[in-house]
Scaffold this active site. Structure first.
Site, short mmCIF file in Angstrom:
data_model
loop_
_atom_site.label_atom_id
_atom_site.label_comp_id
_atom_site.label_asym_id
_atom_site.label_seq_id
_atom_site.Cartn_x
_atom_site.Cartn_y
_atom_site.Cartn_z
CG ASP A 280 -0.28 -0.26 2.53
OD1 ASP A 280 0.91 0.12 2.67
OD2 ASP A 280 -0.91 -0.82 3.44
CG HIS A 295 4.80 -9.80 -0.45
ND1 HIS A 295 3.81 -10.21 0.40
CD2 HIS A 295 5.82 -10.69 -0.30
CE1 HIS A 295 4.21 -11.31 1.05
NE2 HIS A 295 5.43 -11.60 0.64
CB THR A 412 2.20 -10.42 9.42
OG1 THR A 412 2.29 -11.56 8.55
CG2 THR A 412 3.34 -10.48 10.42
CB SER A 413 -1.65 -14.48 9.41
OG SER A 413 -1.30 -14.49 8.03
CG ASN A 436 -1.01 -10.22 14.61
OD1 ASN A 436 -0.90 -9.30 13.80
ND2 ASN A 436 -1.55 -11.37 14.30
#
Ligand code: OAD
Length: 577
Positions: A280, A295, A412-413, A436
């Site tokens: 983003d 990414h 983040t997972s 988280n």
């Protein structure tokens, strides 16, 4: 067993979520790792020297497939003993445990350079694999397979060991977290979609995330919502992605307190690097300089024909994205106009060799990529499933693992490799703090601060006596006018909060002024997990309760004079204060 799940010592669960098979039109793709199929598993080691830095292309599913074949061959006990004895002659158990220790501390690249490169004979690698517990199918074991087939297998086996990071028992409390942040000076921050949720951008895997929406809307008829970000799907049907992309294209979003906290760590001179999985570009809006967008991002776009090489600013495809149109590549269009032939090197969809046992159907599935509708058009430079991360990732991690003294994981997972594997690739003695909404149970972290990340970092900053900095966007972000608007918006918010940036940690992101009372986190049982506002601990409390019961049973057994548990088999609980 639960204890193991929490301290990661014996986690069997693969690090990455198992994805569904691909669409059948193109080579099947699991979404467990961005760099995985159809990227070539052996490339990292096969086509380059074994010590060459790469933290990608380590496909644990392919390794498991080999092991399943080996198991199905059901060797006799005598044969197994013979093989193990031969391996133990070269790598006795004491040597193996020293090697594993070295691997966990010094990393995979050092390991390969030190323990493999000097004597890379195929037989020795086979013995090493066996000594590490990897049983190979007969076809590999008994034939003269070349080193470039064995090295990727070894590398994947090493990566699997690295995934079993164990919790460091000495770090457990919020005070420990504060002390680590204030004393450590090379802090790596690994961030994910959760840090942008308060900016209005949904994450991927939450119940209200992008994948759940795609699934429930059913507009795109995807077997797996992750296929929206699949390179093969994109090449086959780019209009699907472009009818959706406007929903995630960065426009009019303001960095969160968490982005500002990362900037704050940088301003304190403590940020080694921010490894962001987000696309983003909010890091640039927050002015974070030491950021690696693992990414990629929407900041730029490139032609999908690698032979063309056209690249432009992301803002140049903004109109197409908002108009839900597929942006053509101007260079390819011009070439077509001149009736010149585009670069029509036949390219296979997906690519590369694999050390998975040969499957004849692979050949049939080979397609000519150049004939696909998505070939020769512009694609944002975000890493899709089936694509490798930029080599910047490998180089940065190789350098940073030598320096890092604290890892903070935020929002983040940790379900997508290779980024999720960073925890294993840095020295296992480096403490890890997780911030988280939900706990991460498949990988061991040392302190879990659970809740809304903005609230948590505001709390931490306040306790550290630090002030969240104003937003200072970098110039090279998508749409610099947007950057100025964001800056202004945050200044107004800060002013409204009447505490301004001077005591920014006290402001609320919604500009509603100071909180009435400072909320203290609640410790979950006697564990290393702490609940802040917004926490969704899920099954963690039940797991901790079970562990406590098991501990009690164990100590009762001990008191009754039983043999007692084998120390090595009892994991260090996460509960020591
Ligand atoms: P996920 O959606 O998998 O995970 C987001 C995590 O953030 C979840 O664990 C949430 O519980 C947590 N979270 C959500 N809101 C939060 C909040 N306000 N405060 C704290 N935590 C919060 O997103 P990632 O882990 O970033 O790939 O996903 C990794 C990659 O998978 C993405 O980069 C994307 C995706 O496929 C690409 O786009 C190429």
């Amino acid at each position: 067993m639960q204890a193991n799940a929490l301290n990661g010592s014996n986690v069997e669960t693969p690090v990455a979520e198992a994805g569904s098979a691909g669409n059948g039109r193109i080579a099947s793709t699991s979404k467990s790792t961005l760099a995985q199929a159809p990227a070539p598993a052996p490339s990292a080691t096969a086509s380059s020297p074994p010590g060459e830095p790469s933290y990608q292309s380590m496909d644990s599913e392919e390794l498991s497939a080999l092991e399943e074949i080996a198991e199905a061959e059901s060797e006799s006990d005598t044969e197994i003993d013979r093989l193990l004895d031969a391996a133990a002659d070269t790598f006795p158990p004491e040597t193996v445990s020293l090697l594993v220790k070295d691997l966990k501390q010094r990393g995979i690249v050092y390991f390969l350079r030190t323990h493999v490169v000097p004597d890379p004979s195929p037989l020795r690698i086979k013995h090493l694999l066996l000594a590490l517990g990897v049983f190979l199918p007969r076809s590999i074991r008994d034939s003269d397979v070349p080193i470039d087939v064995l090295l990727p297998i070894l590398k994947t086996a090493l990566a699997r060991i690295l995934r079993r990071r164990e919790k460091l028992p000495q770090y457990n409390t919020v005070a420990d977290a504060l002390s680590l942040i204030s004393t450590r000076n090379k802090i790596m921050i690994l961030s994910g979609a959760g840090i942008s949720v308060s900016c209005g951008i949904p994450d991927f895997r939450s119940h209200d995330g992008i994948y759940a929406s795609l699934q429930s809307e059913g507009t795109y008829q995807l077997d797996d919502p992750q296929d929206m970000f699949d390179k093969s799907y994109f090449l086959t049907n780019p209009s699907m992605f472009y009818s959706f992309a406007h929903r995630i294209f960065p426009s009019n979003f303001t960095p969160s307190s968490t982005h500002r906290f990362i900037k704050l760590v940088e301003e304190q001179g403590k940020l080694l690097r921010n490894y962001s999985q987000n696309i983003d570009t909010l890091e640039q809006l927050a002015g974070i300089e030491k950021v690696l967008q693992c990414h990629g991002s929407f900041a730029s776009a490139s032609c999908t024909d690698p032979g063309c090489g056209y690249r432009c600013k992301g803002s140049e495809i903004a109109d197409a994205i908002f108009g839900k149109r597929v942006p053509r590549c101007p260079r390819c269009e011009e070439r077509k106009g001149k009736e010149e032939k585009p670069s029509k090197k036949r390219r296979k969809v997906g690519n590369g060799r694999s050390w998975r046992p040969a499957d004849d159907s692979d050949e049939e599935e080979e397609d000519d990529e150049t004939s696909l509708p998505g070939f020769g058009i512009l694609k944002p430079d975000i890493t899709f499933f089936g694509e490798k991360l930029s080599s910047d990732f490998d180089h940065a991690l190789l350098a940073d693992r030598e320096e890092v003294d604290l890892l903070i994981v935020m929002g983040t997972s940790l379900k997508v490799a290779p980024v999720s594997e960073i925890l294993g690739h840095i020295p296992h003695s480096t403490p890890v703090i997780l911030i988280n909404k939900t706990p991460v149970l498949h990988l061991a972290t040392d302190i879990m601060l659970l809740g809304d990340c903005d609230r948590i970092v505001e709390y931490l900053a306040r306790k550290l006596g630090w002030n969240l900095p104003p937003v200072q966007p970098s110039k090279d972000v998508v749409g610099s006018r947007a950057a100025e608007q964001v800056k202004h918006k945050v200044e107004v918010q800060d002013e409204k909060a009447e505490v301004g940036v001077e005591s920014g940690a006290k402001r609320q992101p919604d500009g509603q002024g100071e909180r009435e009372t400072e909320e203290e986190p609640e410790r979950l049982m006697n564990s290393h997990a702490w609940l802040f506002k917004g926490a969704e601990p899920g099954r963690l409390p039940a797991l901790l309760a079970e562990m406590e019961e098991e501990d009690e049973d164990d100590s009762e057994e001990g008191e009754q004079g039983s043999d007692g548990p084998d120390d090595a088999a009892v994991p260090d609980g996460p509960t020591s204060a």
